[in-house]
Design a protein around this motif. Structure first.
Motif, PDB file in Angstrom:
ATOM      1  N   LYS A 247      13.879 -24.663  -1.243  1.00  0.00           N
ATOM      2  CA  LYS A 247      13.322 -24.292   0.062  1.00  0.00           C
ATOM      3  C   LYS A 247      12.695 -25.507   0.742  1.00  0.00           C
ATOM      4  CE  LYS A 247      12.319 -19.480  -1.206  1.00  0.00           C
ATOM      5  NZ  LYS A 247      11.241 -18.472  -1.434  1.00  0.00           N
ATOM      6  N   VAL A 248      11.966 -26.296  -0.051  1.00  0.00           N
ATOM      7  CA  VAL A 248      11.339 -27.502   0.505  1.00  0.00           C
ATOM      8  C   VAL A 248      12.414 -28.481   0.975  1.00  0.00           C
ATOM      9  CG1 VAL A 248       9.965 -29.553  -0.056  1.00  0.00           C
ATOM     10  CG2 VAL A 248       9.214 -27.297  -0.824  1.00  0.00           C
ATOM     11  N   ILE A 249      13.433 -28.682   0.152  1.00  0.00           N
ATOM     12  CA  ILE A 249      14.514 -29.603   0.500  1.00  0.00           C
ATOM     13  C   ILE A 249      15.187 -29.190   1.801  1.00  0.00           C
ATOM     14  CG2 ILE A 249      16.816 -30.394  -0.179  1.00  0.00           C
ATOM     15  CD1 ILE A 249      15.834 -30.308  -3.093  1.00  0.00           C
ATOM     16  N   MET A 250      15.477 -27.908   1.927  1.00  0.00           N
ATOM     17  CA  MET A 250      16.176 -27.426   3.113  1.00  0.00           C
ATOM     18  C   MET A 250      15.333 -27.567   4.370  1.00  0.00           C
ATOM     19  SD  MET A 250      18.395 -24.166   1.667  1.00  0.00           S
ATOM     20  CE  MET A 250      16.990 -23.303   0.958  1.00  0.00           C
ATOM     21  N   SER A 251      14.023 -27.327   4.236  1.00  0.00           N
ATOM     22  CA  SER A 251      13.151 -27.460   5.404  1.00  0.00           C
ATOM     23  C   SER A 251      13.005 -28.924   5.825  1.00  0.00           C
ATOM     24  CB  SER A 251      11.777 -26.856   5.112  1.00  0.00           C
ATOM     25  OG  SER A 251      11.101 -27.575   4.098  1.00  0.00           O
ATOM     26  N   VAL A 252      12.927 -29.838   4.847  1.00  0.00           N
ATOM     27  CA  VAL A 252      12.830 -31.262   5.159  1.00  0.00           C
ATOM     28  C   VAL A 252      14.137 -31.753   5.770  1.00  0.00           C
ATOM     29  CG1 VAL A 252      12.544 -33.580   4.206  1.00  0.00           C
ATOM     30  CG2 VAL A 252      11.097 -31.714   3.386  1.00  0.00           C
TER      31      VAL A 252
END
Length: 302
Positions: A247-252
């Motif tokens: 989720k963090v990767i996709m948002s970044v």
């Protein structure tokens, strides 16, 4: 407009896979705590692993793509995809020899106190307690006796610390922003980023457990305003569960695609605990400083 990334709809199956992988990584981390972590910093050691394990250590972002829907946007993990031979060649720049010394050089509190160097430079900036010093220590883990001070207390780094890597390049550890940042942070860091002619790349570190925070967004906007080439780098990727990390990767990645012009499109992932992503980062640094020509057909602006 590019679509946001989506995770596989088969959540029960994915949950089982992630649970098993988390358990495996925890067991792996326990082994590291008992003194074997430094061995993973060497290409010679990891070359003995299975191809699957080797790729997961060197290319963690690419390893996570399997959890995305097949027709979803990929994670730009193939933009910088050097061969294993490139990875091994890059490591030599991080190993000292009689003709290639690697050591702490000096510190500066202001740009006019900074030494004049002819080597290309790369710098690391990030929020206090993002793991910046730990990352630099991992990069230089093959250098016996090199001291990179790591503290559990946020805001430990108060000066710009210069590490000279032979005649190849100079690496800078910048003070952290946010909590307990130096009072003269703006004068110290922003002036350096704007004025340093031999700065080849700025690495902006983000905590892999929480992603982009308000102060990180300000730092991204600063890099965009200055028009400098920079890279977003997620630290501590061993801490969050894999679903949360995705989720963090996709948002970044969405921020990179929609809000940046000067940021390298590929996000870098690292763990200073198990050296995941460290070998790839070494190779990228050697490449952007002009010391290593990659055999793969890639294009990186310098």
């Amino acid at each position: 407009m590019r679509r946001m990334f989506t995770v596989r709809s088969s959540l029960p199956c994915l949950a089982q896979v992630l649970k098993a992988k988390v358990a495996q990584e925890r067991a792996f981390s326990i082994c590291l705590v008992h003194g074997n972590a430094h061995k993973l910093s060497s290409v010679h050691t990891i070359s003995k692993f299975t191809t699957k394990k080797l790729k997961s250590i060197i290319f963690p972002l690419k390893d996570l793509e399997q959890y995305l829907v097949k027709n979803a946007n990929k994670l730009n993990s193939h933009l910088f995809a050097p061969s294993f031979e490139d990875i091994a060649a890059a490591e030599q720049f991080f190993v000292p020899s009689k003709s290639h010394s690697i050591d702490y050089f000096t510190s500066a509190v202001r740009i006019d106190h900074a030494p004049v160097t002819v080597q290309p430079e790369v710098c690391f900036i990030g929020r206090s307690n993002v793991g910046k010093s730990s990352l630099i220590k991992s990069l230089f883990s093959l250098v016996p006796g090199l001291e990179v001070r790591v503290s559990k207390n946020p805001g430990h780094t108060k000066k710009i610390n210069f590490f000279k890597v032979g005649k190849a390049f100079t690496l800078l550890d910048m003070p952290g922003y946010g909590y307990r940042a130096p009072s003269d942070f703006v004068e110290m860091v922003e002036m350096y980023l704007q004025a340093r002619q031999n700065l080849k790349r700025t690495f902006l570190l983000l905590d892999g457990s929480i992603g982009i925070q308000e102060t990180d967004q300000i730092a991204i906007e600063m890099c965009e305003e200055f028009g400098i080439p920079y890279v977003l780098l997620l630290t501590k990727i061993d801490r969050p569960q894999q679903g949360n990390l995705l989720k963090v990767i996709m948002s970044v990645q969405e921020v990179i695609e929609k809000q940046t012009l000067g940021c390298f499109p590929q996000l870098f992932l690292v763990s200073s605990l198990n050296y995941t992503g460290i070998h790839l980062l070494r190779c990228f640094i050697a490449h952007v400083t002009g010391n290593l020509t990659i055999k793969e057909d890639i294009s990186i602006s310098s």
